[in-house]
Design a protein around this motif. Structure first.
Motif, PDB file in Angstrom:
ATOM      1  N   PHE A  49      -4.937  -8.288  -3.446  1.00 45.37           N
ATOM      2  CA  PHE A  49      -5.445  -6.918  -3.596  1.00 45.37           C
ATOM      3  C   PHE A  49      -4.604  -6.010  -2.721  1.00 45.37           C
ATOM      4  O   PHE A  49      -4.881  -5.824  -1.537  1.00 45.37           O
ATOM      5  CB  PHE A  49      -6.922  -6.868  -3.186  1.00 45.37           C
ATOM      6  CG  PHE A  49      -7.622  -5.576  -3.528  1.00 45.37           C
ATOM      7  CD1 PHE A  49      -7.713  -5.153  -4.844  1.00 45.37           C
ATOM      8  CD2 PHE A  49      -8.194  -4.790  -2.551  1.00 45.37           C
ATOM      9  CE1 PHE A  49      -8.371  -3.968  -5.176  1.00 45.37           C
ATOM     10  CE2 PHE A  49      -8.855  -3.600  -2.861  1.00 45.37           C
ATOM     11  CZ  PHE A  49      -8.943  -3.194  -4.188  1.00 45.37           C
ATOM     12  N   ASN A 113      -3.480  13.242  -1.747  1.00 51.53           N
ATOM     13  CA  ASN A 113      -4.859  12.782  -1.843  1.00 51.53           C
ATOM     14  C   ASN A 113      -5.293  12.412  -3.252  1.00 51.53           C
ATOM     15  O   ASN A 113      -6.274  11.690  -3.422  1.00 51.53           O
ATOM     16  CB  ASN A 113      -5.804  13.853  -1.278  1.00 51.53           C
ATOM     17  CG  ASN A 113      -5.745  13.884   0.229  1.00 51.53           C
ATOM     18  OD1 ASN A 113      -5.661  12.840   0.877  1.00 51.53           O
ATOM     19  ND2 ASN A 113      -5.744  15.071   0.802  1.00 51.53           N
ATOM     20  N   HIS A 118      -5.448   7.571  -8.766  1.00 45.08           N
ATOM     21  CA  HIS A 118      -6.829   8.056  -8.632  1.00 45.08           C
ATOM     22  C   HIS A 118      -7.417   8.404 -10.001  1.00 45.08           C
ATOM     23  O   HIS A 118      -8.606   8.214 -10.231  1.00 45.08           O
ATOM     24  CB  HIS A 118      -6.871   9.267  -7.695  1.00 45.08           C
ATOM     25  CG  HIS A 118      -6.363   8.969  -6.308  1.00 45.08           C
ATOM     26  ND1 HIS A 118      -5.028   9.044  -5.996  1.00 45.08           N
ATOM     27  CD2 HIS A 118      -7.005   8.571  -5.188  1.00 45.08           C
ATOM     28  CE1 HIS A 118      -4.871   8.718  -4.713  1.00 45.08           C
ATOM     29  NE2 HIS A 118      -6.052   8.416  -4.202  1.00 45.08           N
ATOM     30  N   ARG A 271      -8.078   0.767  -7.234  1.00 49.72           N
ATOM     31  CA  ARG A 271      -8.383   1.850  -6.309  1.00 49.72           C
ATOM     32  C   ARG A 271      -7.189   2.788  -6.140  1.00 49.72           C
ATOM     33  O   ARG A 271      -6.093   2.353  -5.771  1.00 49.72           O
ATOM     34  CB  ARG A 271      -8.775   1.264  -4.945  1.00 49.72           C
ATOM     35  CG  ARG A 271     -10.097   0.470  -4.959  1.00 49.72           C
ATOM     36  CD  ARG A 271     -11.308   1.392  -4.958  1.00 49.72           C
ATOM     37  NE  ARG A 271     -11.235   2.344  -3.874  1.00 49.72           N
ATOM     38  CZ  ARG A 271     -11.607   2.080  -2.609  1.00 49.72           C
ATOM     39  NH1 ARG A 271     -12.111   0.909  -2.298  1.00 49.72           N
ATOM     40  NH2 ARG A 271     -11.488   3.005  -1.684  1.00 49.72           N
ATOM     41  N   GLY A 272      -7.441   4.065  -6.433  1.00 49.00           N
ATOM     42  CA  GLY A 272      -6.433   5.079  -6.160  1.00 49.00           C
ATOM     43  C   GLY A 272      -6.130   5.071  -4.669  1.00 49.00           C
ATOM     44  O   GLY A 272      -7.032   4.961  -3.841  1.00 49.00           O
ATOM     45  N   THR A 273      -4.854   5.173  -4.327  1.00 50.41           N
ATOM     46  CA  THR A 273      -4.416   4.958  -2.950  1.00 50.41           C
ATOM     47  C   THR A 273      -3.420   6.049  -2.573  1.00 50.41           C
ATOM     48  O   THR A 273      -2.594   6.441  -3.402  1.00 50.41           O
ATOM     49  CB  THR A 273      -3.770   3.550  -2.868  1.00 50.41           C
ATOM     50  OG1 THR A 273      -4.725   2.586  -3.317  1.00 50.41           O
ATOM     51  CG2 THR A 273      -3.301   3.202  -1.471  1.00 50.41           C
ATOM     52  N   SER A 274      -3.532   6.557  -1.344  1.00 48.79           N
ATOM     53  CA  SER A 274      -2.641   7.639  -0.892  1.00 48.79           C
ATOM     54  C   SER A 274      -1.778   7.156   0.264  1.00 48.79           C
ATOM     55  O   SER A 274      -2.297   6.851   1.332  1.00 48.79           O
ATOM     56  CB  SER A 274      -3.481   8.830  -0.398  1.00 48.79           C
ATOM     57  OG  SER A 274      -4.409   9.226  -1.380  1.00 48.79           O
ATOM     58  N   MET A 275      -0.483   7.078   0.039  1.00 49.08           N
ATOM     59  CA  MET A 275       0.409   6.686   1.125  1.00 49.08           C
ATOM     60  C   MET A 275       0.982   7.968   1.736  1.00 49.08           C
ATOM     61  O   MET A 275       1.762   8.673   1.092  1.00 49.08           O
ATOM     62  CB  MET A 275       1.540   5.784   0.617  1.00 49.08           C
ATOM     63  CG  MET A 275       1.086   4.461   0.009  1.00 49.08           C
ATOM     64  SD  MET A 275      -0.083   3.476   0.986  1.00 49.08           S
ATOM     65  CE  MET A 275       0.858   3.169   2.472  1.00 49.08           C
ATOM     66  N   THR A 283      -4.115   0.456  -5.936  1.00 46.60           N
ATOM     67  CA  THR A 283      -4.327  -0.879  -5.378  1.00 46.60           C
ATOM     68  C   THR A 283      -5.022  -1.711  -6.453  1.00 46.60           C
ATOM     69  O   THR A 283      -6.067  -1.314  -6.970  1.00 46.60           O
ATOM     70  CB  THR A 283      -5.146  -0.798  -4.082  1.00 46.60           C
ATOM     71  OG1 THR A 283      -4.362  -0.087  -3.110  1.00 46.60           O
ATOM     72  CG2 THR A 283      -5.475  -2.176  -3.535  1.00 46.60           C
ATOM     73  N   SER A 353      -2.066  -5.230   2.248  1.00 47.74           N
ATOM     74  CA  SER A 353      -2.787  -6.009   1.257  1.00 47.74           C
ATOM     75  C   SER A 353      -4.037  -6.551   1.953  1.00 47.74           C
ATOM     76  O   SER A 353      -3.959  -7.007   3.079  1.00 47.74           O
ATOM     77  CB  SER A 353      -1.856  -7.144   0.817  1.00 47.74           C
ATOM     78  OG  SER A 353      -2.488  -8.013  -0.057  1.00 47.74           O
ATOM     79  N   SER A 354      -5.189  -6.481   1.283  1.00 45.06           N
ATOM     80  CA  SER A 354      -6.427  -6.909   1.933  1.00 45.06           C
ATOM     81  C   SER A 354      -6.681  -8.402   1.707  1.00 45.06           C
ATOM     82  O   SER A 354      -6.914  -8.831   0.579  1.00 45.06           O
ATOM     83  CB  SER A 354      -7.611  -6.119   1.384  1.00 45.06           C
ATOM     84  OG  SER A 354      -8.820  -6.705   1.807  1.00 45.06           O
ATOM     85  N   LYS A 357     -10.391  -9.101   0.587  1.00 45.77           N
ATOM     86  CA  LYS A 357     -10.623  -8.803  -0.837  1.00 45.77           C
ATOM     87  C   LYS A 357      -9.934  -9.848  -1.725  1.00 45.77           C
ATOM     88  O   LYS A 357     -10.437 -10.170  -2.803  1.00 45.77           O
ATOM     89  CB  LYS A 357     -10.111  -7.410  -1.184  1.00 45.77           C
ATOM     90  CG  LYS A 357     -10.886  -6.297  -0.516  1.00 45.77           C
ATOM     91  CD  LYS A 357     -12.241  -6.072  -1.173  1.00 45.77           C
ATOM     92  CE  LYS A 357     -13.039  -5.041  -0.411  1.00 45.77           C
ATOM     93  NZ  LYS A 357     -14.432  -4.957  -0.852  1.00 45.77           N
TER      94      LYS A 357
END
Lengths: 399, 135
Positions: A49, A113, A118, A271-275, A283, A353-354, A357
């Protein structure tokens, strides 16, 4: 004694298959040896994940009255740019897409954001998505403008299609420069302030099948909380890199492209992710079952974090310049201890990476198989392998 | 020794007054400035760690309130949204006071509010926007 996928599926249907996760397999092999482990275990489940930028989705919205042809025009979804170059109402959105209005890195570092990733998360969550379209109008598609809302439950197809996921091993990112930098590997503090990595390590799908003996085109997988398939090898697939004695690539190697029906996926696993300073991404949760057909495959699936090492790369200078060099190596066991040693300095580590999860995904897939809800597939074609002449090319810009 | 982290909001009228000096001279408190800013409308914001005897600390707080300084305890103002956090751990090496750690057993990220100085780094860098600072 060798098994076939057909035999394993018969056991799954009867609820008699022995299914364990890749982390549980480590102990089984240690206690019982590879021969007994291969005889006892039928399936090993893996999971990952992490942010996977080369992800996206395509939809068919259905036709309006009067009809409109998005193709050749412009479409935004919640103000994020979509791609319209497929026919009339097939639209495509990538995880890294950004709104035209986003300040991006003009206000450095940009927050990003909300982006394509997203939009995909919101769509899967069942939220209404605002669609705005400008088209040029034709005799058969006279519509020129549209502003409305779409919902995943009302449109025809909604398909996740990710050209590159599940990187087999990845770089450890550090910064040797004297100022903070913002990368797809997270913020990197100056002068080796932190070292970021991104793999599920011993749970990662392609690290548990290093030579792609079972994972191939057509392999059925856990994708975003639903069912998906490996649809091709991934972009930048690079199977011929150097490997250790256990077959683990020393640098980023294999990748897969994956596809699945978005309508049965869950936003929890997309999951929408913001770097920060880099951009939006997605993600993605992926779990791949590995049928234990023989002792060799059993051994591969017992890979441990301490057997997997990754290259440490300077994102301050070397990476952006395209200089292919590493300044050291560290194992996943070392990375997960919280610090690694680079040039005599203790550097704290961070993961993108989780792992927790990834464990949850491997456990979920295990339950699906144990309940007989998920059968394994034979792959219909292999991924280009370590013995092939398949190679990653760099882009030589012509004068 | 009594130690507490607090957030002080100075209204426009107090920005030029030497208030911290009194905390040290009259109440014998040690202070460590963790964060300071003056917003465009000139409200001052100060995140402090105060150390000293408990009665002195309480009297100092009374004094601050009398002067018109709004006092908040810090810990309540930083929140980890458990729904949004994926426990990736990218925040762990970024936090200047090591308020995050990965629990070895579960590999989950634990946020220790008492350590937090509300610097906001985690809020900026969290890829899932799971950290919020409310000051």
């Amino acid at each position: 004694m060798a098994k076939t996928i057909k035999e394993i599926n018969e056991k799954i249907k009867k609820g008699k298959a022995v299914v364990v996760t890749a982390s549980e397999m480590i102990d089984i092999l240690e206690q019982k040896g590879s021969q007994a482990a291969a005889a006892e275990v039928d399936v090993v489940t893996t999971g990952t994940f992490g942010p996977m930028c080369s992800s996206g989705a395509y939809f068919n919205t259905g036709h309006t009255s009067p009809k409109i042809k998005f193709g050749g025009g412009r479409v935004t979804l919640n103000n994020i740019e979509a791609y319209t170059g497929f026919a009339a109402v097939d639209i495509c959105i990538g995880a890294s897409a950004v709104s035209y209005d986003d300040p991006k890195n003009k206000v450095y570092p940009g927050e990003f954001n909300y982006g394509g990733g997203h939009v995909i998360e919101d769509l899967v969550a069942g939220k209404d998505i605002e669609l705005k379209a400008d088209a040029y109008g034709t005799d058969c598609y006279p519509g020129k403008e549209l502003k409305t809302k779409i919902n995943i439950n009302d449109i025809n197809e909604a398909v996740l299609f990710n050209p590159r996921n599940c990187y087999q091993n990845y770089n450890i990112a550090v910064n040797l420069s004297d100022k903070i930098i913002y990368t797809y590997m997270g913020a990197l503090k100056p002068n080796l302030g932190n070292a970021n990595y991104c793999s599920a390590g011993q749970l990662s799908p392609l690290l548990n099948d290093p030579y792609y003996k079972t994972i191939g085109i057509g392999t059925k997988i856990f994708l975003g909380g639903g069912i998906g398939y490996v649809s091709w090898w991934g972009t930048q697939h690079n199977p011929t890199v150097k490997r250790n004695d256990l077959g683990i690539p020393l640098t980023p190697a294999g990748t897969i492209a994956v596809t699945g029906d978005l309508k049965q996926m869950e936003s929890k696993w997309l999951r929408g992710t913001s770097m920060l300073g880099y951009g939006p991404t997605l993600t993605v949760g992926i779990g791949i079952p590995i049928p234990i057909l023989n002792e060799e495959i059993a051994q591969y699936t017992a890979i441990r974090d301490k057997d997997i090492s990754a290259a440490i790369v300077d994102y301050g200078t070397a990476y952006p310049k395209g200089i292919n060099e590493s300044i050291g190596r560290a194992t996943y066991a070392e990375l997960r201890s919280g610090t690694i040693k680079i040039s005599g300095k203790e550097v704290p580590t961070g993961s993108l990476s989780s792992y927790s999860k990834a464990v949850e995904i491997a456990d979920t897939l295990k339950q699906w198989i144990e309940k007989g809800e998920f059968l394994l597939t034979e792959s219909v074609a292999s991924l280009p392998g370590a013995e092939s002449d398949y190679k990653l090319r760099s882009f030589k810009v012509k004068e | 020794m009594y130690a507490k982290k607090i957030v002080l909001h100075f209204p426009h009228s107090l920005v030029n007054k030497p208030i911290l000096h009194k905390l040290s001279r009259d109440y014998e408190l040690e202070f460590n400035i963790l964060r300071a800013s003056i917003t465009p409308d000139e409200e001052g914001l100060l995140v402090l760690e105060l150390k000293g005897d408990e009665p002195d600390y309480k009297n100092a707080l009374e004094y601050l309130k009398k002067e018109g300084v709004k006092v908040q305890t810090l810990a309540q103002d930083v929140i980890m949204d458990e729904e949004k956090c994926t426990h990736c751990g990218v925040c762990v090496p970024m936090c200047p006071v090591l308020a995050f750690h990965v629990e070895p057993e579960t590999k989950k990220v634990i946020f220790i509010q008492d350590e937090c100085i509300a610097c906001g780094v985690c809020v900026d860098i969290c890829p899932m926007n799971a950290m919020e600072v409310k000051i």
